[in-house]
Design a protein around this motif. Sequence first.
Motif, PDB file in Angstrom:
ATOM      1  N   SER A   1      -4.668  15.519   4.805  1.00  0.00           N
ATOM      2  CA  SER A   1      -5.593  15.553   3.665  1.00  0.00           C
ATOM      3  C   SER A   1      -5.079  16.493   2.576  1.00  0.00           C
ATOM      4  O   SER A   1      -5.132  16.155   1.381  1.00  0.00           O
ATOM      5  N   GLN A   2      -4.608  17.648   2.978  1.00  0.00           N
ATOM      6  CA  GLN A   2      -4.069  18.603   2.005  1.00  0.00           C
ATOM      7  C   GLN A   2      -2.856  18.016   1.278  1.00  0.00           C
ATOM      8  O   GLN A   2      -2.721  18.170   0.059  1.00  0.00           O
ATOM      9  N   PHE A   3      -2.003  17.327   2.020  1.00  0.00           N
ATOM     10  CA  PHE A   3      -0.829  16.699   1.417  1.00  0.00           C
ATOM     11  C   PHE A   3      -1.258  15.634   0.409  1.00  0.00           C
ATOM     12  O   PHE A   3      -0.705  15.550  -0.700  1.00  0.00           O
ATOM     13  N   HIS A   4      -2.236  14.834   0.773  1.00  0.00           N
ATOM     14  CA  HIS A   4      -2.715  13.769  -0.105  1.00  0.00           C
ATOM     15  C   HIS A   4      -3.365  14.361  -1.358  1.00  0.00           C
ATOM     16  O   HIS A   4      -3.117  13.885  -2.478  1.00  0.00           O
ATOM     17  N   ILE A   5      -4.151  15.413  -1.182  1.00  0.00           N
ATOM     18  CA  ILE A   5      -4.800  16.063  -2.334  1.00  0.00           C
ATOM     19  C   ILE A   5      -3.746  16.679  -3.245  1.00  0.00           C
ATOM     20  O   ILE A   5      -3.836  16.576  -4.484  1.00  0.00           O
ATOM     21  N   THR A   6      -2.737  17.304  -2.668  1.00  0.00           N
ATOM     22  CA  THR A   6      -1.657  17.897  -3.464  1.00  0.00           C
ATOM     23  C   THR A   6      -0.927  16.824  -4.258  1.00  0.00           C
ATOM     24  O   THR A   6      -0.630  17.011  -5.458  1.00  0.00           O
ATOM     25  N   ASN A   7      -0.645  15.687  -3.625  1.00  0.00           N
ATOM     26  CA  ASN A   7       0.018  14.581  -4.337  1.00  0.00           C
ATOM     27  C   ASN A   7      -0.846  14.055  -5.479  1.00  0.00           C
ATOM     28  O   ASN A   7      -0.340  13.744  -6.567  1.00  0.00           O
ATOM     29  N   MET A   8      -2.145  13.923  -5.245  1.00  0.00           N
ATOM     30  CA  MET A   8      -3.042  13.449  -6.314  1.00  0.00           C
ATOM     31  C   MET A   8      -3.056  14.447  -7.471  1.00  0.00           C
ATOM     32  O   MET A   8      -2.967  14.051  -8.646  1.00  0.00           O
ATOM     33  N   ASN A   9      -3.157  15.733  -7.159  1.00  0.00           N
ATOM     34  CA  ASN A   9      -3.170  16.746  -8.225  1.00  0.00           C
ATOM     35  C   ASN A   9      -1.865  16.706  -9.028  1.00  0.00           C
ATOM     36  O   ASN A   9      -1.888  16.774 -10.263  1.00  0.00           O
ATOM     37  N   LEU A  10      -0.735  16.609  -8.319  1.00  0.00           N
ATOM     38  CA  LEU A  10       0.547  16.567  -9.020  1.00  0.00           C
ATOM     39  C   LEU A  10       0.680  15.307  -9.880  1.00  0.00           C
ATOM     40  O   LEU A  10       1.188  15.362 -11.020  1.00  0.00           O
ATOM     41  N   ALA A  11       0.236  14.176  -9.366  1.00  0.00           N
ATOM     42  CA  ALA A  11       0.340  12.914 -10.124  1.00  0.00           C
ATOM     43  C   ALA A  11      -0.490  12.981 -11.398  1.00  0.00           C
ATOM     44  O   ALA A  11      -0.015  12.602 -12.496  1.00  0.00           O
ATOM     45  N   PHE A  12      -1.721  13.464 -11.301  1.00  0.00           N
ATOM     46  CA  PHE A  12      -2.555  13.491 -12.492  1.00  0.00           C
ATOM     47  C   PHE A  12      -2.196  14.644 -13.425  1.00  0.00           C
ATOM     48  O   PHE A  12      -2.365  14.549 -14.638  1.00  0.00           O
ATOM     49  N   LYS A  13      -1.636  15.727 -12.863  1.00  0.00           N
ATOM     50  CA  LYS A  13      -1.122  16.798 -13.727  1.00  0.00           C
ATOM     51  C   LYS A  13       0.053  16.267 -14.524  1.00  0.00           C
ATOM     52  O   LYS A  13       0.180  16.530 -15.731  1.00  0.00           O
ATOM     53  N   ASN A  14       0.935  15.506 -13.869  1.00  0.00           N
ATOM     54  CA  ASN A  14       2.077  14.897 -14.551  1.00  0.00           C
ATOM     55  C   ASN A  14       1.597  13.931 -15.627  1.00  0.00           C
ATOM     56  O   ASN A  14       2.133  13.925 -16.758  1.00  0.00           O
ATOM     57  N   LEU A  15       0.600  13.128 -15.342  1.00  0.00           N
ATOM     58  CA  LEU A  15       0.061  12.185 -16.328  1.00  0.00           C
ATOM     59  C   LEU A  15      -0.561  12.943 -17.493  1.00  0.00           C
ATOM     60  O   LEU A  15      -0.395  12.553 -18.665  1.00  0.00           O
ATOM     61  N   GLY A  16      -1.239  14.034 -17.173  1.00  0.00           N
ATOM     62  CA  GLY A  16      -1.820  14.858 -18.249  1.00  0.00           C
ATOM     63  C   GLY A  16      -0.755  15.467 -19.130  1.00  0.00           C
ATOM     64  O   GLY A  16      -0.920  15.554 -20.364  1.00  0.00           O
ATOM     65  N   GLU A  17       0.343  15.902 -18.524  1.00  0.00           N
ATOM     66  CA  GLU A  17       1.443  16.456 -19.316  1.00  0.00           C
ATOM     67  C   GLU A  17       2.074  15.387 -20.215  1.00  0.00           C
ATOM     68  O   GLU A  17       2.469  15.668 -21.358  1.00  0.00           O
ATOM     69  N   ILE A  18       2.171  14.165 -19.696  1.00  0.00           N
ATOM     70  CA  ILE A  18       2.728  13.062 -20.508  1.00  0.00           C
ATOM     71  C   ILE A  18       1.821  12.790 -21.698  1.00  0.00           C
ATOM     72  O   ILE A  18       2.292  12.614 -22.854  1.00  0.00           O
ATOM     73  N   ILE A  19       0.508  12.789 -21.470  1.00  0.00           N
ATOM     74  CA  ILE A  19      -0.437  12.529 -22.569  1.00  0.00           C
ATOM     75  C   ILE A  19      -0.367  13.678 -23.585  1.00  0.00           C
ATOM     76  O   ILE A  19      -0.369  13.452 -24.809  1.00  0.00           O
ATOM     77  N   THR A  20      -0.287  14.919 -23.088  1.00  0.00           N
ATOM     78  CA  THR A  20      -0.201  16.064 -23.995  1.00  0.00           C
ATOM     79  C   THR A  20       1.090  16.020 -24.797  1.00  0.00           C
ATOM     80  O   THR A  20       1.111  16.286 -26.015  1.00  0.00           O
ATOM     81  N   THR A  21       2.193  15.668 -24.159  1.00  0.00           N
ATOM     82  CA  THR A  21       3.475  15.567 -24.852  1.00  0.00           C
ATOM     83  C   THR A  21       3.414  14.473 -25.924  1.00  0.00           C
ATOM     84  O   THR A  21       3.913  14.655 -27.061  1.00  0.00           O
ATOM     85  N   ALA A  22       2.784  13.340 -25.605  1.00  0.00           N
ATOM     86  CA  ALA A  22       2.653  12.253 -26.584  1.00  0.00           C
ATOM     87  C   ALA A  22       1.778  12.700 -27.751  1.00  0.00           C
ATOM     88  O   ALA A  22       2.066  12.373 -28.918  1.00  0.00           O
ATOM     89  N   ALA A  23       0.729  13.487 -27.481  1.00  0.00           N
ATOM     90  CA  ALA A  23      -0.151  13.958 -28.550  1.00  0.00           C
ATOM     91  C   ALA A  23       0.592  14.921 -29.461  1.00  0.00           C
ATOM     92  O   ALA A  23       0.456  14.877 -30.703  1.00  0.00           O
ATOM     93  N   GLN A  24       1.413  15.786 -28.896  1.00  0.00           N
ATOM     94  CA  GLN A  24       2.169  16.732 -29.708  1.00  0.00           C
ATOM     95  C   GLN A  24       3.273  16.023 -30.488  1.00  0.00           C
ATOM     96  O   GLN A  24       3.578  16.390 -31.641  1.00  0.00           O
ATOM     97  N   ALA A  25       3.883  15.013 -29.880  1.00  0.00           N
ATOM     98  CA  ALA A  25       4.974  14.304 -30.558  1.00  0.00           C
ATOM     99  C   ALA A  25       4.456  13.492 -31.743  1.00  0.00           C
ATOM    100  O   ALA A  25       5.138  13.371 -32.769  1.00  0.00           O
TER     101      ALA A  25
END
Length: 163
Positions: free
Chosen positions: A106-130
Amino acid sequence: MMSDRAYSNGNRLPLPDDESTEGSHESSQLVVVTKEDEERNEVKQVQLLARRETNHVRLWRLVVLVMILTTGAVVSALTFIFLNREDEEDAENNYFSFAHTIEDASQFHITNMNLAFKNLGEIITTAAQATNASFPFVTVPKFEVYGRHARLQSGIETFTFNP
Protein backbone atom coordinates in the motif's frame (compact mmCIF):
# COMPACT_ATOMS: atom_id res chain seq x y z
CA MET A 1 1.51 -99.02 69.32
CA MET A 2 2.37 -97.31 66.11
CA SER A 3 1.13 -98.21 62.68
CA ASP A 4 2.86 -97.83 59.39
CA ARG A 5 1.88 -95.98 56.22
CA ALA A 6 3.05 -97.65 53.08
CA TYR A 7 4.07 -95.92 49.87
CA SER A 8 4.30 -97.34 46.43
CA ASN A 9 8.06 -97.36 46.54
CA GLY A 10 7.96 -99.65 49.57
CA ASN A 11 8.92 -97.11 52.24
CA ARG A 12 6.87 -97.12 55.39
CA LEU A 13 6.33 -94.23 57.73
CA PRO A 14 5.26 -94.85 61.28
CA LEU A 15 1.91 -93.37 62.22
CA PRO A 16 0.77 -92.82 65.79
CA ASP A 17 -2.05 -94.99 67.02
CA ASP A 18 -5.38 -93.39 67.34
CA GLU A 19 -5.93 -93.35 71.08
CA SER A 20 -9.25 -91.57 70.83
CA THR A 21 -10.99 -94.68 69.61
CA GLU A 22 -12.94 -96.58 72.18
CA GLY A 23 -11.89 -99.98 73.11
CA SER A 24 -8.68 -101.57 74.08
CA HIS A 25 -8.07 -103.38 70.94
CA GLU A 26 -5.14 -102.39 68.90
CA SER A 27 -5.75 -101.41 65.36
CA SER A 28 -3.18 -101.14 62.74
CA GLN A 29 -3.93 -98.96 59.82
CA LEU A 30 -2.17 -99.37 56.61
CA VAL A 31 -2.70 -96.64 54.04
CA VAL A 32 -1.43 -97.49 50.64
CA VAL A 33 -0.77 -94.69 48.20
CA THR A 34 -0.66 -95.97 44.69
CA LYS A 35 1.25 -94.63 41.75
CA GLU A 36 -2.01 -93.46 40.15
CA ASP A 37 -2.85 -91.41 43.26
CA GLU A 38 0.55 -89.79 43.18
CA GLU A 39 0.16 -88.97 39.48
CA ARG A 40 -3.29 -87.48 40.12
CA ASN A 41 -1.87 -85.36 42.91
CA GLU A 42 1.01 -84.24 40.69
CA VAL A 43 -1.40 -83.41 37.87
CA LYS A 44 -3.56 -81.38 40.27
CA GLN A 45 -0.51 -79.56 41.57
CA VAL A 46 0.68 -78.84 38.04
CA GLN A 47 -2.80 -77.63 37.08
CA LEU A 48 -2.94 -75.40 40.16
CA LEU A 49 0.52 -74.03 39.39
CA ALA A 50 -0.42 -73.51 35.73
CA ARG A 51 -3.64 -71.71 36.77
CA ARG A 52 -1.66 -69.42 39.08
CA GLU A 53 0.94 -68.71 36.42
CA THR A 54 -1.78 -68.07 33.84
CA ASN A 55 -3.42 -65.58 36.20
CA HIS A 56 -0.06 -63.87 36.73
CA VAL A 57 0.54 -63.69 32.97
CA ARG A 58 -2.94 -62.25 32.43
CA LEU A 59 -2.36 -59.68 35.15
CA TRP A 60 0.96 -58.63 33.62
CA ARG A 61 -0.62 -58.48 30.17
CA LEU A 62 -3.24 -56.14 31.59
CA VAL A 63 -0.58 -54.03 33.31
CA VAL A 64 1.47 -53.78 30.10
CA LEU A 65 -1.63 -52.94 28.05
CA VAL A 66 -2.61 -50.19 30.49
CA MET A 67 0.95 -48.83 30.42
CA ILE A 68 1.01 -48.82 26.61
CA LEU A 69 -2.38 -47.12 26.41
CA THR A 70 -1.41 -44.57 29.04
CA THR A 71 1.88 -43.85 27.32
CA GLY A 72 0.12 -43.47 23.98
CA ALA A 73 -2.48 -41.13 25.46
CA VAL A 74 0.14 -38.99 27.19
CA VAL A 75 2.35 -38.79 24.09
CA SER A 76 -0.66 -37.96 21.91
CA ALA A 77 -1.86 -35.26 24.31
CA LEU A 78 1.58 -33.69 24.61
CA THR A 79 2.08 -33.80 20.84
CA PHE A 80 -1.32 -32.15 20.32
CA ILE A 81 -0.54 -29.43 22.86
CA PHE A 82 2.90 -28.79 21.36
CA LEU A 83 1.67 -28.72 17.75
CA ASN A 84 -1.37 -26.62 18.62
CA ARG A 85 0.84 -24.02 20.32
CA GLU A 86 3.22 -24.09 17.35
CA ASP A 87 0.32 -23.68 14.88
CA GLU A 88 -0.99 -20.69 16.83
CA GLU A 89 2.47 -19.09 16.80
CA ASP A 90 2.80 -19.78 13.05
CA ALA A 91 -0.62 -18.31 12.36
CA GLU A 92 0.22 -15.20 14.38
CA ASN A 93 3.58 -14.81 12.63
CA ASN A 94 1.96 -15.32 9.21
CA TYR A 95 -0.73 -12.77 10.05
CA PHE A 96 1.84 -10.12 10.96
CA SER A 97 3.95 -11.01 7.93
CA PHE A 98 0.96 -10.65 5.58
CA ALA A 99 -0.13 -7.45 7.33
CA HIS A 100 3.35 -5.95 6.83
CA THR A 101 3.37 -7.09 3.20
CA ILE A 102 0.01 -5.41 2.59
CA GLU A 103 1.21 -2.29 4.38
CA ASP A 104 4.40 -2.19 2.30
CA ALA A 105 2.47 -2.72 -0.95
CA SER A 106 0.00 0.00 0.00
CA GLN A 107 2.80 2.41 0.86
CA PHE A 108 4.53 1.63 -2.43
CA HIS A 109 1.31 2.20 -4.37
CA ILE A 110 0.60 5.48 -2.54
CA THR A 111 4.17 6.65 -3.18
CA ASN A 112 3.82 5.86 -6.89
CA MET A 113 0.52 7.75 -7.08
CA ASN A 114 2.02 10.78 -5.32
CA LEU A 115 5.05 10.77 -7.63
CA ALA A 116 2.90 10.39 -10.77
CA PHE A 117 0.61 13.27 -9.90
CA LYS A 118 3.48 15.41 -8.62
CA ASN A 119 5.17 14.85 -11.99
CA LEU A 120 1.94 15.77 -13.81
CA GLY A 121 1.62 18.87 -11.66
CA GLU A 122 5.17 19.88 -12.51
CA ILE A 123 4.43 19.41 -16.23
CA ILE A 124 1.34 21.63 -15.94
CA THR A 125 3.31 24.25 -13.98
CA THR A 126 6.13 24.18 -16.53
CA ALA A 127 3.61 24.60 -19.38
CA ALA A 128 2.00 27.54 -17.53
CA GLN A 129 5.35 29.25 -17.06
CA ALA A 130 6.43 28.58 -20.65
CA THR A 131 3.25 30.08 -22.14
CA ASN A 132 3.01 32.79 -19.47
CA ALA A 133 -0.55 31.70 -18.77
CA SER A 134 -2.34 31.82 -15.44
CA PHE A 135 -4.50 29.17 -13.88
CA PRO A 136 -7.12 27.94 -14.84
CA PHE A 137 -6.37 29.05 -18.38
CA VAL A 138 -3.35 26.79 -18.92
CA THR A 139 -3.22 24.58 -21.96
CA VAL A 140 -0.72 21.72 -21.83
CA PRO A 141 0.52 20.41 -25.18
CA LYS A 142 0.35 16.61 -25.45
CA PHE A 143 -1.68 16.41 -22.20
CA GLU A 144 -3.12 13.03 -23.27
CA VAL A 145 0.38 11.50 -23.38
CA TYR A 146 1.38 12.97 -20.02
CA GLY A 147 -1.95 11.92 -18.53
CA ARG A 148 -1.57 8.37 -19.83
CA HIS A 149 1.93 8.07 -18.33
CA ALA A 150 0.70 9.41 -14.99
CA ARG A 151 -2.22 6.97 -15.04
CA LEU A 152 0.03 3.96 -15.82
CA GLN A 153 2.64 4.96 -13.24
CA SER A 154 0.03 5.49 -10.49
CA GLY A 155 -2.01 2.40 -11.35
CA ILE A 156 -5.35 4.19 -11.36
CA GLU A 157 -7.98 3.73 -14.04
CA THR A 158 -9.09 7.28 -14.63
CA PHE A 159 -8.44 10.77 -13.47
CA THR A 160 -9.82 14.10 -14.51
CA PHE A 161 -8.27 17.51 -14.92
CA ASN A 162 -10.72 20.36 -14.60
CA PRO A 163 -8.96 23.72 -14.71
